[in-house]
Design a protein around this motif. Structure first.
Motif, PDB file in Angstrom:
ATOM      1  N   TRP A  63      50.371  -7.692  52.076  1.00  0.00           N
ATOM      2  CA  TRP A  63      49.042  -8.200  52.383  1.00  0.00           C
ATOM      3  C   TRP A  63      48.640  -7.900  53.823  1.00  0.00           C
ATOM      4  O   TRP A  63      47.442  -7.779  54.132  1.00  0.00           O
ATOM      5  N   SER A  64      49.621  -7.802  54.719  1.00  0.00           N
ATOM      6  CA  SER A  64      49.303  -7.541  56.122  1.00  0.00           C
ATOM      7  C   SER A  64      48.735  -6.136  56.319  1.00  0.00           C
ATOM      8  O   SER A  64      48.140  -5.857  57.364  1.00  0.00           O
ATOM      9  N   LYS A  65      48.897  -5.267  55.324  1.00  0.00           N
ATOM     10  CA  LYS A  65      48.301  -3.938  55.412  1.00  0.00           C
ATOM     11  C   LYS A  65      46.774  -4.025  55.347  1.00  0.00           C
ATOM     12  O   LYS A  65      46.071  -3.121  55.810  1.00  0.00           O
ATOM     13  N   ILE A  66      46.272  -5.101  54.730  1.00  0.00           N
ATOM     14  CA  ILE A  66      44.828  -5.351  54.749  1.00  0.00           C
ATOM     15  C   ILE A  66      44.431  -5.906  56.111  1.00  0.00           C
ATOM     16  O   ILE A  66      43.508  -5.421  56.755  1.00  0.00           O
ATOM     17  N   SER A  67      45.172  -6.935  56.540  1.00  0.00           N
ATOM     18  CA  SER A  67      44.984  -7.512  57.873  1.00  0.00           C
ATOM     19  C   SER A  67      46.131  -8.479  58.120  1.00  0.00           C
ATOM     20  O   SER A  67      46.690  -9.040  57.173  1.00  0.00           O
ATOM     21  N   PRO A  68      46.494  -8.703  59.398  1.00  0.00           N
ATOM     22  CA  PRO A  68      47.552  -9.696  59.683  1.00  0.00           C
ATOM     23  C   PRO A  68      47.217 -11.067  59.114  1.00  0.00           C
ATOM     24  O   PRO A  68      48.099 -11.779  58.622  1.00  0.00           O
ATOM     25  N   TYR A  69      45.953 -11.445  59.164  1.00  0.00           N
ATOM     26  CA  TYR A  69      45.543 -12.750  58.644  1.00  0.00           C
ATOM     27  C   TYR A  69      45.921 -12.907  57.172  1.00  0.00           C
ATOM     28  O   TYR A  69      46.459 -13.941  56.762  1.00  0.00           O
ATOM     29  N   HIS A  70      45.634 -11.890  56.375  1.00  0.00           N
ATOM     30  CA  HIS A  70      45.956 -11.960  54.951  1.00  0.00           C
ATOM     31  C   HIS A  70      47.476 -12.007  54.729  1.00  0.00           C
ATOM     32  O   HIS A  70      47.952 -12.660  53.804  1.00  0.00           O
ATOM     33  N   GLY A  71      48.220 -11.316  55.576  1.00  0.00           N
ATOM     34  CA  GLY A  71      49.668 -11.356  55.459  1.00  0.00           C
ATOM     35  C   GLY A  71      50.225 -12.743  55.743  1.00  0.00           C
ATOM     36  O   GLY A  71      51.100 -13.236  55.022  1.00  0.00           O
ATOM     37  N   TYR A  72      49.722 -13.402  56.784  1.00  0.00           N
ATOM     38  CA  TYR A  72      50.214 -14.731  57.143  1.00  0.00           C
ATOM     39  C   TYR A  72      49.727 -15.785  56.143  1.00  0.00           C
ATOM     40  O   TYR A  72      50.429 -16.763  55.866  1.00  0.00           O
ATOM     41  N   LYS A  73      48.550 -15.592  55.608  1.00  0.00           N
ATOM     42  CA  LYS A  73      48.054 -16.489  54.564  1.00  0.00           C
ATOM     43  C   LYS A  73      48.941 -16.388  53.318  1.00  0.00           C
ATOM     44  O   LYS A  73      49.249 -17.410  52.673  1.00  0.00           O
ATOM     45  N   ALA A  74      49.362 -15.163  52.982  1.00  0.00           N
ATOM     46  CA  ALA A  74      50.251 -14.972  51.841  1.00  0.00           C
ATOM     47  C   ALA A  74      51.593 -15.663  52.069  1.00  0.00           C
ATOM     48  O   ALA A  74      52.180 -16.232  51.140  1.00  0.00           O
ATOM     49  N   TYR A  75      52.093 -15.615  53.292  1.00  0.00           N
ATOM     50  CA  TYR A  75      53.350 -16.307  53.645  1.00  0.00           C
ATOM     51  C   TYR A  75      53.235 -17.810  53.389  1.00  0.00           C
ATOM     52  O   TYR A  75      54.109 -18.431  52.766  1.00  0.00           O
ATOM     53  N   ILE A  76      52.151 -18.414  53.839  1.00  0.00           N
ATOM     54  CA  ILE A  76      51.961 -19.856  53.691  1.00  0.00           C
ATOM     55  C   ILE A  76      51.839 -20.247  52.222  1.00  0.00           C
ATOM     56  O   ILE A  76      52.491 -21.189  51.755  1.00  0.00           O
ATOM     57  N   ASN A  77      51.025 -19.512  51.484  1.00  0.00           N
ATOM     58  CA  ASN A  77      50.814 -19.839  50.073  1.00  0.00           C
ATOM     59  C   ASN A  77      52.053 -19.572  49.220  1.00  0.00           C
ATOM     60  O   ASN A  77      52.358 -20.335  48.301  1.00  0.00           O
ATOM     61  N   GLN A  78      52.776 -18.493  49.532  1.00  0.00           N
ATOM     62  CA  GLN A  78      53.980 -18.201  48.769  1.00  0.00           C
ATOM     63  C   GLN A  78      55.054 -19.260  49.014  1.00  0.00           C
ATOM     64  O   GLN A  78      55.782 -19.641  48.092  1.00  0.00           O
ATOM     65  N   PHE A  79      55.143 -19.748  50.244  1.00  0.00           N
ATOM     66  CA  PHE A  79      56.089 -20.824  50.533  1.00  0.00           C
ATOM     67  C   PHE A  79      55.755 -22.062  49.713  1.00  0.00           C
ATOM     68  O   PHE A  79      56.639 -22.718  49.150  1.00  0.00           O
ATOM     69  N   TYR A  80      54.487 -22.391  49.638  1.00  0.00           N
ATOM     70  CA  TYR A  80      54.042 -23.537  48.829  1.00  0.00           C
ATOM     71  C   TYR A  80      54.440 -23.350  47.370  1.00  0.00           C
ATOM     72  O   TYR A  80      54.974 -24.267  46.729  1.00  0.00           O
ATOM     73  N   HIS A  81      54.174 -22.167  46.821  1.00  0.00           N
ATOM     74  CA  HIS A  81      54.526 -21.899  45.427  1.00  0.00           C
ATOM     75  C   HIS A  81      56.034 -21.960  45.210  1.00  0.00           C
ATOM     76  O   HIS A  81      56.504 -22.497  44.200  1.00  0.00           O
ATOM     77  N   ASP A  82      56.790 -21.426  46.137  1.00  0.00           N
ATOM     78  CA  ASP A  82      58.247 -21.433  45.988  1.00  0.00           C
ATOM     79  C   ASP A  82      58.812 -22.856  46.010  1.00  0.00           C
ATOM     80  O   ASP A  82      59.754 -23.174  45.280  1.00  0.00           O
ATOM     81  N   MET A  83      58.251 -23.708  46.839  1.00  0.00           N
ATOM     82  CA  MET A  83      58.769 -25.068  46.970  1.00  0.00           C
ATOM     83  C   MET A  83      58.328 -25.964  45.821  1.00  0.00           C
ATOM     84  O   MET A  83      59.057 -26.877  45.419  1.00  0.00           O
ATOM     85  N   ASN A  84      57.143 -25.717  45.270  1.00  0.00           N
ATOM     86  CA  ASN A  84      56.602 -26.614  44.240  1.00  0.00           C
ATOM     87  C   ASN A  84      56.383 -25.958  42.889  1.00  0.00           C
ATOM     88  O   ASN A  84      56.007 -26.638  41.938  1.00  0.00           O
ATOM     89  N   GLY A  85      56.591 -24.653  42.781  1.00  0.00           N
ATOM     90  CA  GLY A  85      56.248 -23.952  41.552  1.00  0.00           C
ATOM     91  C   GLY A  85      57.252 -24.148  40.448  1.00  0.00           C
ATOM     92  O   GLY A  85      58.324 -24.721  40.615  1.00  0.00           O
ATOM     93  N   PHE A  86      56.881 -23.637  39.263  1.00  0.00           N
ATOM     94  CA  PHE A  86      57.743 -23.707  38.095  1.00  0.00           C
ATOM     95  C   PHE A  86      58.696 -22.535  38.013  1.00  0.00           C
ATOM     96  O   PHE A  86      59.462 -22.432  37.066  1.00  0.00           O
ATOM     97  N   GLY A  87      58.625 -21.625  38.996  1.00  0.00           N
ATOM     98  CA  GLY A  87      59.466 -20.440  38.967  1.00  0.00           C
ATOM     99  C   GLY A  87      58.732 -19.219  38.476  1.00  0.00           C
ATOM    100  O   GLY A  87      59.136 -18.092  38.729  1.00  0.00           O
ATOM    101  N   LEU A  88      57.606 -19.422  37.761  1.00  0.00           N
ATOM    102  CA  LEU A  88      56.867 -18.272  37.236  1.00  0.00           C
ATOM    103  C   LEU A  88      56.169 -17.510  38.343  1.00  0.00           C
ATOM    104  O   LEU A  88      55.980 -16.303  38.258  1.00  0.00           O
ATOM    105  N   VAL A  89      55.764 -18.222  39.385  1.00  0.00           N
ATOM    106  CA  VAL A  89      54.987 -17.570  40.440  1.00  0.00           C
ATOM    107  C   VAL A  89      55.863 -16.956  41.507  1.00  0.00           C
ATOM    108  O   VAL A  89      55.367 -16.356  42.437  1.00  0.00           O
ATOM    109  N   SER A  90      57.176 -17.082  41.390  1.00  0.00           N
ATOM    110  CA  SER A  90      58.054 -16.597  42.444  1.00  0.00           C
ATOM    111  C   SER A  90      58.745 -15.292  42.093  1.00  0.00           C
ATOM    112  O   SER A  90      59.486 -14.753  42.876  1.00  0.00           O
ATOM    113  N   ILE A  91      58.535 -14.801  40.873  1.00  0.00           N
ATOM    114  CA  ILE A  91      59.197 -13.568  40.493  1.00  0.00           C
ATOM    115  C   ILE A  91      58.455 -12.383  41.073  1.00  0.00           C
ATOM    116  O   ILE A  91      57.305 -12.485  41.487  1.00  0.00           O
ATOM    117  N   ASN A  92      59.100 -11.222  41.051  1.00  0.00           N
ATOM    118  CA  ASN A  92      58.593 -10.083  41.795  1.00  0.00           C
ATOM    119  C   ASN A  92      57.588  -9.229  41.030  1.00  0.00           C
ATOM    120  O   ASN A  92      57.244  -8.154  41.463  1.00  0.00           O
TER     121      ASN A  92
END
Length: 293
Positions: free
Chosen positions: A173-202
């Protein structure tokens, strides 16, 4: 034709049911996540700031958007979420603390110290939380490094594969802009901590379901068309005289030569290695992993 349609109708129903189940789960996940809120217990943290753009890669507006998103995700995960950007060599800093350390671990040492010194942690000082350090400076080996520092329940939650996935997603995502890359980091962390596992696969589950659906439909169409052709040949159509003649042939094994070749392997890609579970200079247990680019 009816036989093929009947067979693949069941497949299509199953695929549709799986897609509906997936979207229902993600919808429930999103709803429950937005309602979930945990009360912060740590009152000793030295700062309320979470975005430390020392590398000057974000605009003021982007920083403020990230702060608001972090505040929301911290309540939902019960973890401090910190972002640090730099554009400077960490060689001297790291080697003052560890005499012999590889360039890929400079960011690890800095990130651990930054987290510990500010007493981050949602539940207690140096407790539950995560910190992404993104250093834009290219060290002597020609690489720039990032590091994800995990602490407390985040350390227990994250495997090496999950860390790689988060860092790779943020980097894409940072290839679009650093902001989008850091936003993806925050949201992915949220999904990993609270998700059902479906959103964490590659890979994308909806994309796989769509591809499976297309393949099934094409298979039905091709096989339906092949059945409509008239039967124009028999078992002896291309046999001379209408009779089968078998010729006796055999191969004799004479000798065997075995040649061995060494296969060269080498490194590459974006991963710089995982730090695993380790103890910082302040005696705090951390997990983590890195990315180079």
């Amino acid at each position: 034709m009816k036989r093929f349609l009947k067979r693949f109708r069941i497949c299509l129903i199953i695929l549709g049911a799986l897609a509906a189940f997936y979207f229902a789960l993600t919808g429930i996940h999103s709803l429950t996540g937005s309602l979930k809120s945990q009360k912060r217990q740590n009152t000793e943290c030295t700062t309320k700031e979470r975005v430390f753009d020392q590398g000057d890669v974000l605009t003021d507006e982007e920083e403020e958007k990230l702060r608001k998103l972090i505040a929301k995700r911290e309540r939902q995960t019960g973890c401090d979420i910190v972002l640090v950007t730099l554009n400077e060599s960490l060689r001297d800093y790291a080697r003052e603390r560890q005499e012999y350390v590889a360039a890929e671990k400079y960011v690890m040492i800095y990130a651990d110290d930054f987290y510990d010194e500010h007493l981050f942690g949602y539940d207690k000082p140096q407790g539950n939380g995560v910190l992404l350090l993104d250093n834009l400076y290219r060290e002597d080996d020609g690489y720039a490094y990032s590091w994800l520092c995990t602490t407390g329940k985040a350390e227990g939650k994250y495997s090496g594969a999950m860390i790689d996935h988060l860092l790779e997603k943020s980097y894409r995502w940072s290839k679009i802009s650093p902001y989008h890359g850091y936003k993806a980091y925050i949201n992915q962390f949220y999904h990993d901590m609270n998700g059902f596992g479906l959103v964490s696969i590659n890979f994308s589950v909806p994309l796989l379901l769509l591809v499976s659906l297309i393949i099934a439909v094409l298979f039905v169409v091709m096989n339906t068309g092949s059945e409509t052709g008239a039967k124009t040949v028999s078992a002896t159509t291309y046999v001379k005289g209408g009779k089968v003649k078998m010729n006796h042939r055999e191969d004799r094994f004479i000798r065997k030569n075995v040649v061995q070749h060494r296969i060269q392997t080498g490194g590459g890609g974006g991963r710089s290695g995982g730090g695993g579970h380790h103890v910082s200079s302040r005696g705090v247990s951390h997990g983590g992993g890195g990315h180079r680019h």
